[in-house]
Design a protein around this motif. Sequence first.
Motif, PDB file in Angstrom:
ATOM      1  N   TRP A  58      49.301  42.730  91.726  1.00 56.17           N
ATOM      2  CA  TRP A  58      50.510  42.879  90.905  1.00 56.17           C
ATOM      3  C   TRP A  58      51.396  41.648  91.058  1.00 56.17           C
ATOM      4  O   TRP A  58      51.934  41.121  90.076  1.00 56.17           O
ATOM      5  N   ILE A  59      51.543  41.165  92.277  1.00 51.89           N
ATOM      6  CA  ILE A  59      52.343  39.964  92.516  1.00 51.89           C
ATOM      7  C   ILE A  59      51.739  38.778  91.771  1.00 51.89           C
ATOM      8  O   ILE A  59      52.461  37.993  91.131  1.00 51.89           O
ATOM      9  N   LYS A  60      50.409  38.637  91.813  1.00 49.43           N
ATOM     10  CA  LYS A  60      49.748  37.548  91.078  1.00 49.43           C
ATOM     11  C   LYS A  60      49.966  37.689  89.574  1.00 49.43           C
ATOM     12  O   LYS A  60      50.133  36.678  88.866  1.00 49.43           O
ATOM     13  N   ALA A  61      49.965  38.911  89.059  1.00 52.25           N
ATOM     14  CA  ALA A  61      50.207  39.120  87.632  1.00 52.25           C
ATOM     15  C   ALA A  61      51.610  38.656  87.260  1.00 52.25           C
ATOM     16  O   ALA A  61      51.812  38.034  86.211  1.00 52.25           O
ATOM     17  N   CYS A  62      52.592  38.961  88.110  1.00 52.45           N
ATOM     18  CA  CYS A  62      53.953  38.476  87.852  1.00 52.45           C
ATOM     19  C   CYS A  62      53.988  36.955  87.861  1.00 52.45           C
ATOM     20  O   CYS A  62      54.627  36.325  86.989  1.00 52.45           O
ATOM     21  N   GLN A  63      53.309  36.339  88.813  1.00 55.74           N
ATOM     22  CA  GLN A  63      53.267  34.870  88.883  1.00 55.74           C
ATOM     23  C   GLN A  63      52.608  34.287  87.631  1.00 55.74           C
ATOM     24  O   GLN A  63      53.034  33.233  87.130  1.00 55.74           O
ATOM     25  N   MET A  64      51.583  34.968  87.112  1.00 56.84           N
ATOM     26  CA  MET A  64      50.933  34.512  85.879  1.00 56.84           C
ATOM     27  C   MET A  64      51.919  34.526  84.716  1.00 56.84           C
ATOM     28  O   MET A  64      51.991  33.574  83.923  1.00 56.84           O
TER      29      MET A  64
ATOM     30  N   ILE B 242      56.184  51.430  89.971  1.00 50.99           N
ATOM     31  CA  ILE B 242      55.480  52.441  90.765  1.00 50.99           C
ATOM     32  C   ILE B 242      54.025  52.012  90.945  1.00 50.99           C
ATOM     33  O   ILE B 242      53.317  51.740  89.973  1.00 50.99           O
ATOM     34  N   ILE B 243      53.614  51.911  92.186  1.00 48.96           N
ATOM     35  CA  ILE B 243      52.266  51.446  92.517  1.00 48.96           C
ATOM     36  C   ILE B 243      51.342  52.660  92.610  1.00 48.96           C
ATOM     37  O   ILE B 243      51.170  53.238  93.682  1.00 48.96           O
ATOM     38  N   TRP B 244      50.766  53.054  91.494  1.00 47.90           N
ATOM     39  CA  TRP B 244      49.802  54.157  91.537  1.00 47.90           C
ATOM     40  C   TRP B 244      48.485  53.697  92.165  1.00 47.90           C
ATOM     41  O   TRP B 244      47.792  54.463  92.805  1.00 47.90           O
ATOM     42  N   GLU B 245      48.137  52.436  91.971  1.00 53.21           N
ATOM     43  CA  GLU B 245      46.804  51.988  92.374  1.00 53.21           C
ATOM     44  C   GLU B 245      46.854  50.874  93.421  1.00 53.21           C
ATOM     45  O   GLU B 245      46.386  51.049  94.528  1.00 53.21           O
TER      46      GLU B 245
ATOM     47  N   THR C 165      49.918  33.735  71.692  1.00 51.12           N
ATOM     48  CA  THR C 165      50.339  32.383  72.046  1.00 51.12           C
ATOM     49  C   THR C 165      51.172  31.722  70.946  1.00 51.12           C
ATOM     50  O   THR C 165      52.165  31.050  71.227  1.00 51.12           O
ATOM     51  N   LYS C 166      50.792  31.915  69.691  1.00 53.91           N
ATOM     52  CA  LYS C 166      51.537  31.298  68.593  1.00 53.91           C
ATOM     53  C   LYS C 166      52.943  31.876  68.489  1.00 53.91           C
ATOM     54  O   LYS C 166      53.906  31.160  68.175  1.00 53.91           O
ATOM     55  N   ASP C 167      53.070  33.168  68.749  1.00 54.61           N
ATOM     56  CA  ASP C 167      54.382  33.825  68.715  1.00 54.61           C
ATOM     57  C   ASP C 167      55.198  33.552  69.970  1.00 54.61           C
ATOM     58  O   ASP C 167      56.385  33.882  70.011  1.00 54.61           O
ATOM     59  N   ARG C 168      54.547  33.019  71.017  1.00 60.14           N
ATOM     60  CA  ARG C 168      55.199  32.786  72.300  1.00 60.14           C
ATOM     61  C   ARG C 168      55.776  34.078  72.871  1.00 60.14           C
ATOM     62  O   ARG C 168      56.898  34.136  73.374  1.00 60.14           O
ATOM     63  N   VAL C 169      54.940  35.139  72.762  1.00 58.60           N
ATOM     64  CA  VAL C 169      55.319  36.482  73.217  1.00 58.60           C
ATOM     65  C   VAL C 169      54.228  37.012  74.141  1.00 58.60           C
ATOM     66  O   VAL C 169      53.031  36.823  73.865  1.00 58.60           O
ATOM     67  N   VAL C 170      54.624  37.682  75.214  1.00 57.72           N
ATOM     68  CA  VAL C 170      53.661  38.431  76.021  1.00 57.72           C
ATOM     69  C   VAL C 170      54.170  39.862  76.172  1.00 57.72           C
ATOM     70  O   VAL C 170      55.349  40.100  76.450  1.00 57.72           O
ATOM     71  N   TYR C 171      53.257  40.795  75.911  1.00 60.89           N
ATOM     72  CA  TYR C 171      53.507  42.214  76.123  1.00 60.89           C
ATOM     73  C   TYR C 171      52.819  42.578  77.438  1.00 60.89           C
ATOM     74  O   TYR C 171      51.602  42.423  77.578  1.00 60.89           O
ATOM     75  N   THR C 172      53.589  43.074  78.394  1.00 65.79           N
ATOM     76  CA  THR C 172      53.079  43.180  79.763  1.00 65.79           C
ATOM     77  C   THR C 172      52.634  44.571  80.179  1.00 65.79           C
ATOM     78  O   THR C 172      52.094  44.726  81.274  1.00 65.79           O
ATOM     79  N   GLY C 173      52.839  45.586  79.292  1.00 67.13           N
ATOM     80  CA  GLY C 173      52.593  46.933  79.794  1.00 67.13           C
ATOM     81  C   GLY C 173      53.399  47.161  81.070  1.00 67.13           C
ATOM     82  O   GLY C 173      54.459  46.544  81.279  1.00 67.13           O
ATOM     83  N   ASP C 174      52.896  48.006  81.949  1.00 63.54           N
ATOM     84  CA  ASP C 174      53.693  48.389  83.114  1.00 63.54           C
ATOM     85  C   ASP C 174      53.556  47.449  84.306  1.00 63.54           C
ATOM     86  O   ASP C 174      53.904  47.810  85.434  1.00 63.54           O
ATOM     87  N   ILE C 175      53.071  46.237  84.058  1.00 65.14           N
ATOM     88  CA  ILE C 175      53.240  45.196  85.069  1.00 65.14           C
ATOM     89  C   ILE C 175      54.728  44.897  85.234  1.00 65.14           C
ATOM     90  O   ILE C 175      55.169  44.482  86.307  1.00 65.14           O
ATOM     91  N   LEU C 176      55.521  45.150  84.203  1.00 61.24           N
ATOM     92  CA  LEU C 176      56.962  44.961  84.309  1.00 61.24           C
ATOM     93  C   LEU C 176      57.726  46.234  83.987  1.00 61.24           C
ATOM     94  O   LEU C 176      57.566  46.810  82.904  1.00 61.24           O
ATOM     95  N   PHE C 177      58.540  46.660  84.922  1.00 59.19           N
ATOM     96  CA  PHE C 177      59.589  47.653  84.729  1.00 59.19           C
ATOM     97  C   PHE C 177      60.892  46.875  84.909  1.00 59.19           C
ATOM     98  O   PHE C 177      61.144  46.344  85.991  1.00 59.19           O
ATOM     99  N   ILE C 178      61.715  46.807  83.879  1.00 61.10           N
ATOM    100  CA  ILE C 178      62.957  46.041  83.964  1.00 61.10           C
ATOM    101  C   ILE C 178      64.138  47.004  84.099  1.00 61.10           C
ATOM    102  O   ILE C 178      64.301  47.932  83.304  1.00 61.10           O
TER     103      ILE C 178
ATOM    104  N   PRO D  79      43.142  45.939  89.143  1.00 67.24           N
ATOM    105  CA  PRO D  79      44.018  47.057  89.484  1.00 67.24           C
ATOM    106  C   PRO D  79      45.338  46.591  90.088  1.00 67.24           C
ATOM    107  O   PRO D  79      45.364  45.689  90.919  1.00 67.24           O
ATOM    108  N   ALA D  80      46.416  47.232  89.629  1.00 61.20           N
ATOM    109  CA  ALA D  80      47.755  46.913  90.117  1.00 61.20           C
ATOM    110  C   ALA D  80      48.609  48.170  89.977  1.00 61.20           C
ATOM    111  O   ALA D  80      48.591  49.034  90.845  1.00 61.20           O
ATOM    112  N   HIS D  81      49.355  48.279  88.881  1.00 59.57           N
ATOM    113  CA  HIS D  81      50.072  49.531  88.590  1.00 59.57           C
ATOM    114  C   HIS D  81      49.070  50.674  88.422  1.00 59.57           C
ATOM    115  O   HIS D  81      49.229  51.758  88.986  1.00 59.57           O
ATOM    116  N   THR D  82      48.029  50.421  87.620  1.00 53.38           N
ATOM    117  CA  THR D  82      46.909  51.353  87.457  1.00 53.38           C
ATOM    118  C   THR D  82      45.622  50.561  87.684  1.00 53.38           C
ATOM    119  O   THR D  82      45.654  49.409  88.096  1.00 53.38           O
ATOM    120  N   ARG D  83      44.486  51.167  87.369  1.00 54.98           N
ATOM    121  CA  ARG D  83      43.218  50.512  87.684  1.00 54.98           C
ATOM    122  C   ARG D  83      42.863  49.368  86.760  1.00 54.98           C
ATOM    123  O   ARG D  83      42.096  48.485  87.123  1.00 54.98           O
TER     124      ARG D  83
END
Length: 319
Positions: free
Chosen positions: A208-214, A199-202, A181-194, A169-173
């Motif tokens: 959330w901070i650890k997810a950003c560090q990841m 908004i911390i619903w949960e 990995t081959k595309d060198r792309v990550v889709y983060t959902g709402d872990i990132l608002f740029i 749980p972070a932004h949501t539960r």
Amino acid sequence: MHQNPESGLIQLANGAWAWLAPGNSWGWSNAGLISDGEESLLVDTLYDLALTGQMLDKMRDAEPLANDIDTLVNTHANGDHCHGNELVSGAEIIASAASAAEMAELTPDAMAAIVAMAPDMGEMGRYFLDCFGRFKFDGITFTPPTKTFEGEMHMTVGDKPVELIEVGPAHTRGDILVHSTKDRVVYTGDILFIEGTPIIWEGPVGNWIKACQMIEAMDVDHIVPGHGPITDKHGVAQVRQYLEYVRDQARSRYDAGMDAFEAAKDIELAEYSAWSDPERIAVNVDSLYREFRGEKEASDVFELFARMAALAGYDVPTP
């Protein structure tokens, strides 16, 4: 609402795409497509059927494999990432178990009912409609995940390895990252608002901070946020630093005995005030205060919207 410098379908790599909304405020969410061989995977649908249908049409024009999507991954439970699921007929729909449970708590029908009530809710209702009134929630069939997981799930799309990593749980539960990995792309959902306020619903905020560090540690070229433009490691660090700043500012006011809404009004947002929807600080401080007190039960969502409306300049009576 900040306008995205690019919107629509953006090719990131061979068989990897991002769908970028025209803005980054409430409900204007991003999505993605991964394809290889004879298989395709869609990352998230959008807030209503018209938006999702438009996105799918553009994807099908650009990538024939999008005509028969095998797998849909919902990054989390908020409707702007899953309300269009019914349009991806025949696909296996994957989410974390926590997200699947949370999705059932605010269905499209429930959202339509709240929008219908909003005109009778005064200035708070006006704020709510300004956030969500442009989307059409009537007539959406709630289409939940067909497969769930906890922790991590490894899969392939053609010959491409794809990792689903639960960071909630972070932004949501039950937030997850989708890492191709081959595309060198990550889709983060709402872990990132740029360029928009997270908004911390949960919470807890530490997750959330650890997810950003990841994400900051990943070997990727493209980082697709849930809202806002495609970003880089610097953009991820800015989100993390916002969360750390608000956590520390809220903690000092909590320790001084200030209540959550007074603290939200008192925190100087400095450079973060330029991000869209800065009034979300009201929800963030409330969630942090619940965390500091060790409380699990969420606050009343209508009260939280009233606080945000007041901070956004609407004439809402608040305690």
